[in-house]
Write a protein that holds these residues in place. Sequence first.
Motif: not given
Lengths: 293, 254
Positions: A157, A160-161, A164-167, A169-170, B101, B104, B107, B109-111, B114-115, B117, B125
């Motif tokens: 998890x 993947x977080x 792929x997730x914006x958070x 990556x942020x 980046x 950002x 963006x 989509x929600x986390x 995205x996790x 996919x 994306x």
Amino acid sequence: MDPWTTLAQLIVNGLAAGCVYGLVALGFALVYKATEVVNFAQGDLLMVAAFAGWTLIEVAGLPYAVAFPVTVLLLAVLGFGLDRVVVRPILGRPQFATIMLTIGIAFAMRGVVSMTWGPQARTFETPFSRKNTPFFDVVLSDVSLSIIAATAVLSALLFAFFRWSWLGIAMQSASQNQMAAYLMGIPVKAVTSLTWALSASVAACAGLLLAPIALVDIALWLVILKAFAAAVLGGFGSIPGAIVGGLLIGLVEQFVGVYLLQEAKGIAGYVVLLAVLLVWPRGLFGGGERKRV
Amino acid sequence: MIGLAVRGLSVSFGGVRALRDVSFAVAPGEILSIVGPNGAGKTTVFNLVSRLFDADAGTITAGDRDITYLARHEIAAVGIARTFQNLELFDHASVLDNLLLARHAHRQSTVVAQILRLPSAMRAEVEHRLRAEQVIERFELERFRSATVANLPYGARKLVEFARALCLEPKLLLLDEPAAGLNPEERADLAFRIADVRDELGTTIVLVEHDMGLVGEVSDRVLVLNDGQLLAEGTPDVIRRDPAVIAAYLGAAT
């Protein structure tokens, strides 16, 4: 016991303990990467989580499957609050100040726990307690298997977080270059507090997984010492390094205890820590990200 | 595209009055250069507009929005992007990741999506990647796409920072000494790219630059700062002949 059974059980026990070390080390790595703060209260977050889990299960009577996520959420809030209220005002001060601060937080948490719950150790029931799974000729404890499985899921998890997730990556970008992160539209301070929340949630998972084999006790915080060895072995600040370092420390301990010297089991992790610091300070996944002056 | 209006801007650092009552405006789609001797307060103007510092007095308006006290991270959403004199890149990430980046702020989509996919997240994306690829193509960065930024030559890193700013799809772009440290060939490319961005995308551009050749080539208007104060303002040709400007630069007696 025949040697193969012993070996298989050693591996499973070592991996299970190693997973817990790895998760605590991972908590270190998250916060360290984001803020360059070494959170010496990471073990105490784990300890608080174990007590919170015990209260929810044994006092409030919640089922394990409910108590687990609720505890993780509570610790996330605690982690977020610690950063927002206690750590953020001191960022930018000398490193020594932040070290003293997190040690202070650790002592405060130990104090609050001993005042609230008292000094006696306790246990709580989990769906895995006192159960075993036969695997060919070897009998493996469900508690150990649950730790390994949960750590594997959690690692996937988190992978993947961050990938792929914006958070996720942020969080990585804010730890690499704050100024640039701001201008990309990333609310750096909030993201840093969320990193603390994530780190505390990971500690909560570790605490809840560890409690069935280690008792819910104030001394649980001591796991931080092994986790420290794991973090250094894996390369401080590296996320995969934390997990791999933890697994290795867990395995080394078990093997040393059985094949080398029973008494040496307790210090095996620290011997590894010293050896790594002496000959290979960057650790396994330390990479070349050395700080430039 | 948005204009920028700065009114009565003042700021001090300790006892140093970095800016004193500076006012100017940039029209939408205009290229304005800010020039002046070292320490004149040029970069300070950028730092105030991009909200890295707070102004002591004055107002900053982007489009019709007062951004004087906006939070730093909200600048991107207003449509303002900037580059830095000394480069502020994510050095350990690839060129492509640096550009992504910058998406950002866009963006949606929600986390969780995205996790897992989920298709919605994947579509978003792909869209972001497409936008980043357009910028890569515009700046001919294809061969550096997956290189780690820290390993690139200086000129390429400057270009990557410019490209990353464009990935924000800015309505107002602040370029801090984009030509500093570039070789003549890179400098010529840069002049072309700045003009190209304005002409094709319509982006309003403010430059801080020492290279008067570049300034003359690309700017519609030039602003001269000296010692934290506005000294002169006009077209490049007028500015080049202004005796006060010449005096400030060369220290000549008038």
